[in-house]
Design an enzyme around this catalytic site. Structure first.
Site, short mmCIF file in Angstrom:
data_model
loop_
_atom_site.label_atom_id
_atom_site.label_comp_id
_atom_site.label_asym_id
_atom_site.label_seq_id
_atom_site.Cartn_x
_atom_site.Cartn_y
_atom_site.Cartn_z
N TYR A 1 0.76 -1.32 0.05
CA TYR A 1 -0.02 -0.05 -0.13
C TYR A 1 0.98 1.29 0.10
O TYR A 1 1.62 1.53 0.88
CB TYR A 1 -0.91 0.09 1.45
CG TYR A 1 -2.01 -1.11 1.32
CD1 TYR A 1 -2.36 -1.70 0.01
CD2 TYR A 1 -2.56 -1.28 2.59
CE1 TYR A 1 -3.23 -2.80 0.30
CE2 TYR A 1 -3.61 -2.22 2.42
CZ TYR A 1 -3.80 -2.89 1.51
OH TYR A 1 -4.91 -4.06 1.67
N LEU B 1 -18.45 -1.43 2.63
CA LEU B 1 -19.28 -0.55 2.26
C LEU B 1 -19.05 -0.64 0.66
O LEU B 1 -19.34 0.56 0.12
CB LEU B 1 -18.77 0.86 2.89
CG LEU B 1 -19.22 0.99 4.29
CD1 LEU B 1 -18.86 2.34 4.62
CD2 LEU B 1 -20.62 0.88 4.44
N SER C 1 -22.19 3.55 1.12
CA SER C 1 -21.83 4.56 2.43
C SER C 1 -23.13 5.82 2.43
O SER C 1 -23.13 6.29 3.58
CB SER C 1 -20.56 5.40 2.07
OG SER C 1 -20.90 6.35 0.81
N ARG D 1 -16.48 -0.43 -1.41
CA ARG D 1 -15.42 0.78 -1.83
C ARG D 1 -16.26 2.16 -1.65
O ARG D 1 -15.98 2.96 -2.51
CB ARG D 1 -15.28 0.55 -3.09
CG ARG D 1 -14.87 -0.74 -3.44
CD ARG D 1 -13.39 -1.27 -2.81
NE ARG D 1 -13.15 -2.69 -3.18
CZ ARG D 1 -11.99 -3.10 -2.95
NH1 ARG D 1 -11.10 -2.53 -2.26
NH2 ARG D 1 -11.67 -4.42 -3.40
N GLY D 2 -17.27 2.29 -0.72
CA GLY D 2 -18.03 3.58 -0.76
C GLY D 2 -19.40 3.64 -1.26
O GLY D 2 -20.28 4.55 -1.07
#
Length: 334
Positions: A56, A208, A214, A210-211
């Site tokens: 990362y 979630l 959300s 990847r959003g």
């Protein structure tokens, strides 16, 4: 903060973990100062499980976490680290099989220990399976490092039921890390039953999606070229429109429950079993606070039925990764 034990062999960790990837990589730009403040806020709230990968940000994420933990009690935190993916100096991922050889286990571990400024890692795991390297060899090398004290527990990531059995025959496995959410319920078919049979926990990333789940996403949201979602099938064209309709239905359930859409999505994962620990990828303190609110939400059977009626199993439009990445997932063979 309630604790959950990762299987029969793993540590007891906070019921909600923090995935730190987006603080360095793959979701567009990030604010380093805010990232460290978010890590501190998570620890202050009782979050003990921090998840990262040595790739990362090509090591940046580990160094960020190392700085954030510098003044903290190391024994109060469980660090989960993935290894194996390889990158080039410009940040691109190399199109080669994951390097999870016994030699790579020891080499990559040495660098992670230095970047995290620690003398042990709580859970160390290969990021993916390499079909040319028997999983028994990888797990055997990990067990050597466990017995030497450099790691406390051995984890797996995105592997299928047969691979889990083979790995568990070599050494105790604490948990499998895999994408699991209302939009990604594949593990329920074969993987989750095997985990429970063998006493292995599950840490769920992408809770979630990847959003998407959300409640903050819109079809008009611009995405940077270095944002994973710009190339994700679920965020493209008609797929995105169809997925956002599912989110709208979920939002109506959340409103009836007096909660946020993201909180309901996280609470649903929490309700699937005490052997499951969701990882939330909050990069800001306000999003972290929102996610932590899921812990206060108790879902009854009627609530769960309404949630699953809003987002039925296999209703997601598009695969969770683009085709080349899907082909590397041993877990998708189940």
């Amino acid at each position: 903060m309630d604790l959950r034990k990762l299987g029969s062999y793993g540590p007891s960790v906070s019921a909600l973990g923090l995935g730190a990837m987006g603080m360095s990589d793959l979701y567009g730009g990030a604010d380093e100062k805010e990232s460290i403040a978010t890590l501190h806020a998570a620890l202050d709230a009782g979050v003990t499980l921090i998840d990262t990968g040595d790739f990362y940000g090509s090591g940046h994420n580990e160094m960020l976490i190392g700085r954030a933990l510098a003044a903290r009690d190391r024994s109060s935190v469980q660090l989960s680290v993935k290894f194996g993916s390889r990158r080039t100096p410009d940040g691109a991922f190399q199109p080669v099989p994951y390097d999870v050889s016994p030699a790579a286990v020891k080499d990559r571990l040495a660098y992670s220990l230095r970047r995290l400024n620690t003398d042990y890692i709580d859970i160390y795991r290969p990021a993916r399976l390499n079909p040319h390297i028997p999983v028994e060899e990888t797990v055997g090398a990990l067990d050597e490092m466990r017995q030497a004290g450099y790691i406390r527990h051995i984890g797996l990531s995105e592997v299928g039921a047969d691979t889990i059995r083979r790995a568990a025959a070599v050494a105790p496995i604490s948990d499998l890390q895999i994408e699991y959410s209302l939009l990604s319920r594949g593990p329920e078919r074969k993987i989750l039953p095997v985990l429970r049979e063998l006493g292995i926990g599950l840490t769920a990333y992408g809770v979630l999606s990847r959003g998407l789940l959300s409640g903050h996403w819109s079809a008009s949201r611009p995405l940077a070229g270095n944002d994973f979602r710009a190339h994700s099938p679920r965020f493209q064209g008609d797929n995105l429109e169809a997925n956002l309709r599912l989110v709208e239905a979920l939002a109506r359930v959340a409103e009836r429950l007096g909660a946020g859409t993201s909180q309901v999505a996280i609470a649903w994962v929490l309700a699937q079993g005490t052997d499951i620990v969701p990882l939330v990828g909050a990069r800001r303190r306000d999003r972290l606070t929102e996610s932590l609110g899921a812990l206060d939400l108790t879902l009854g059977e009627a609530d769960l039925r309404q949630i699953e009626e809003a987002v039925p199993r296999d209703a997601a439009a598009g695969d969770r990764y683009a085709a080349p990445q899907m082909a590397t997932l041993d877990s998708e063979r189940d």
